[in-house]
Design an enzyme around this catalytic site. Structure first.
Site, PDB file in Angstrom:
ATOM      1  N   ARG A  94       3.478   6.975 -34.696  1.00 16.75           N
ATOM      2  CA  ARG A  94       4.738   7.715 -34.551  1.00 16.75           C
ATOM      3  C   ARG A  94       5.243   7.775 -33.110  1.00 16.75           C
ATOM      4  O   ARG A  94       6.420   7.531 -32.839  1.00 16.75           O
ATOM      5  CB  ARG A  94       4.575   9.163 -35.049  1.00 16.75           C
ATOM      6  CG  ARG A  94       4.659   9.317 -36.527  1.00 16.75           C
ATOM      7  CD  ARG A  94       3.739  10.422 -36.965  1.00 16.75           C
ATOM      8  NE  ARG A  94       2.371   9.960 -36.812  1.00 16.75           N
ATOM      9  CZ  ARG A  94       1.712   9.275 -37.751  1.00 16.75           C
ATOM     10  NH1 ARG A  94       2.271   9.080 -38.904  1.00 16.75           N
ATOM     11  NH2 ARG A  94       0.496   8.834 -37.559  1.00 16.75           N
ATOM     12  N   THR A  95       4.360   8.144 -32.204  1.00 17.61           N
ATOM     13  CA  THR A  95       4.829   8.394 -30.837  1.00 17.61           C
ATOM     14  C   THR A  95       5.386   7.109 -30.230  1.00 17.61           C
ATOM     15  O   THR A  95       6.492   7.087 -29.685  1.00 17.61           O
ATOM     16  CB  THR A  95       3.681   8.950 -29.976  1.00 17.61           C
ATOM     17  OG1 THR A  95       3.105  10.059 -30.671  1.00 17.61           O
ATOM     18  CG2 THR A  95       4.179   9.410 -28.626  1.00 17.61           C
ATOM     19  N   LYS A 122     -10.239  -7.010 -16.340  1.00 18.00           N
ATOM     20  CA  LYS A 122     -10.578  -7.495 -14.991  1.00 18.00           C
ATOM     21  C   LYS A 122     -10.967  -6.383 -14.032  1.00 18.00           C
ATOM     22  O   LYS A 122     -11.077  -6.607 -12.828  1.00 18.00           O
ATOM     23  CB  LYS A 122      -9.378  -8.271 -14.413  1.00 18.00           C
ATOM     24  CG  LYS A 122      -8.955  -9.450 -15.287  1.00 18.00           C
ATOM     25  CD  LYS A 122      -7.708 -10.124 -14.736  1.00 18.00           C
ATOM     26  CE  LYS A 122      -7.158 -11.149 -15.719  1.00 18.00           C
ATOM     27  NZ  LYS A 122      -5.838 -11.640 -15.303  1.00 18.00           N
ATOM     28  N   ARG A 156       0.347   6.793 -23.049  1.00 20.70           N
ATOM     29  CA  ARG A 156      -0.708   7.530 -23.786  1.00 20.70           C
ATOM     30  C   ARG A 156      -2.044   7.005 -23.300  1.00 20.70           C
ATOM     31  O   ARG A 156      -2.229   5.794 -23.136  1.00 20.70           O
ATOM     32  CB  ARG A 156      -0.581   7.331 -25.295  1.00 20.70           C
ATOM     33  CG  ARG A 156      -1.794   7.912 -26.031  1.00 20.70           C
ATOM     34  CD  ARG A 156      -1.661   7.927 -27.525  1.00 20.70           C
ATOM     35  NE  ARG A 156      -0.723   8.958 -27.949  1.00 20.70           N
ATOM     36  CZ  ARG A 156      -0.547   9.310 -29.218  1.00 20.70           C
ATOM     37  NH1 ARG A 156      -1.232   8.710 -30.175  1.00 20.70           N
ATOM     38  NH2 ARG A 156       0.311  10.249 -29.532  1.00 20.70           N
ATOM     39  N   HIS A 215       0.320  17.022 -25.315  1.00 17.31           N
ATOM     40  CA  HIS A 215       1.182  16.046 -25.983  1.00 17.31           C
ATOM     41  C   HIS A 215       2.600  16.642 -25.938  1.00 17.31           C
ATOM     42  O   HIS A 215       3.156  17.057 -26.953  1.00 17.31           O
ATOM     43  CB  HIS A 215       0.702  15.868 -27.431  1.00 17.31           C
ATOM     44  CG  HIS A 215       1.253  14.678 -28.145  1.00 17.31           C
ATOM     45  ND1 HIS A 215       2.279  13.897 -27.645  1.00 17.31           N
ATOM     46  CD2 HIS A 215       0.923  14.140 -29.350  1.00 17.31           C
ATOM     47  CE1 HIS A 215       2.539  12.926 -28.515  1.00 17.31           C
ATOM     48  NE2 HIS A 215       1.732  13.055 -29.553  1.00 17.31           N
TER      49      HIS A 215
END
Ligand code: CP
Length: 307
Positions: free
Chosen positions: A55-56, A85, A106, A134
């Site tokens: 969703r986000t 790396k 996120r 959030h």
């Protein structure tokens, strides 16, 4: 006068004043009814997800494109130089932020978005950092509560499920504490609301109670905010002890106000029975759609001095 969110990092819901939250909700209301396809014209937004999301990420990317902006980024960090790396997060942020006008991120670690904001040359928007915050979920939750109740002031809200690891609950209680709401916390003992948040609510004089069942308070509630037990934050033996303790069924909803609405940040596992989807109380899919409008509002305000 420039809007107060212009070029601001969006890291924690506690960084917002009540009037800033109201500005975002008012803007989301307008954008839901009157689309603005040019508000991000010519702007590039980096959308970088170091942790899974449906969703986000997709609602952010929809919001950007519907406002006329374009998106760069990744949905799986496994192929980045950071993962493969040994590049540091700080170096990655310095480089990615030089490519875009805003940086949506996120990350599984608490504090990662705050750290990124120290190295980014453009506004960082926290799309979830571990079990911490959030904030953009909270913006869409506030918008949805306002849409369903006509106000945010003085509501009675039950939070149910995983209140320990549920970052959406942490952010939302902090935001609603600016609006004089009353809270009931209903959770297995091992997943109760963290002490530091309860202490914060007590210091602010917010009315909250810890309850054993939804039924005992059902007739008082304006909103039930259900959450899933976050399996990914437990080992298997711990998880079976706390999963499925609170399940919302049509029977549990007996005696509810007609105006009650059920919200859930989703994804759901089994904490809301499928039969509840057909009741007039269910609003969690509309809530997920509102993610587009709330994120459009936020991006429009962060990236436009005057709108
Ligand atoms: N509500 C929410 O954050 O959902 P995703 O994890 O799918 O983005």
């Amino acid at each position: 006068m420039a809007n107060p969110l212009y070029q601001k990092h969006i890291i924690s819901i506690s960084d917002f004043s009540r009037s800033e939250l109201e500005l975002i909700i008012d803007t989301a209301v307008k954008l839901k009814t009157q689309p603005h396809p040019d508000l991000l014209k010519g702007q590039v937004v980096a959308s970088c997800f170091f942790e899974a999301s449906t969703r986000t990420r997709l609602s952010f990317e929809t919001a950007i494109q519907r406002l006329g902006g374009s998106v760069i980024g990744f949905s799986d960090s496994a192929s980045t130089s950071l993962a493969k790396k040994g590049e540091t997060l700080a170096d990655s942020v310095k480089v990615i932020s030089s490519y875009g006008d805003a940086f949506v991120m996120r990350h599984p670690q608490e504090g990662a978005a705050r750290l990124a904001s120290e190295f980014s040359s453009v506004p960082v928007i926290n799309a979830g950092d571990g079990s911490n915050q959030h904030p953009t979920q909270t913006l869409l939750d506030l918008f949805t509560i306002y849409e369903t109740q006509g106000t945010l002031q003085g509501l009675t809200i039950a939070f149910v499920g995983d209140l320990k690891y549920g970052r959406t609950v942490h952010s939302l209680t902090q935001a609603l504490s600016l609006f004089g709401c009353k809270f009931y916390f209903i959770a297995p003992k091992a997943l109760s609301m963290p002490d530091y948040l309860c202490d914060e609510l007590t210091e602010k004089g917010i009315n909250f109670e810890i309850c054993d069942s939804m039924e005992e308070v059902m007739d008082e509630l304006d909103i039930i905010y259900m959450t899933r037990v976050q399996k990914e934050r437990f080992d298997e033996t711990e998880y079976v002890h706390v999963a499925s303790k609170y399940v919302l069924t049509p029977e549990v909803l007996e005696g509810a106000k007609d105006s009650l609405k059920i919200l859930h940040p989703l994804p759901r596992i089994d904490e809301i029975a499928i039969e509840v989807d057909d009741t007039p109380y269910a609003y969690y899919f509309e809530q997920a759609e509102n993610g587009v409008y709330a994120r459009q509002a936020l991006l429009a305000l962060v990236l436009n001095e005057n709108i």
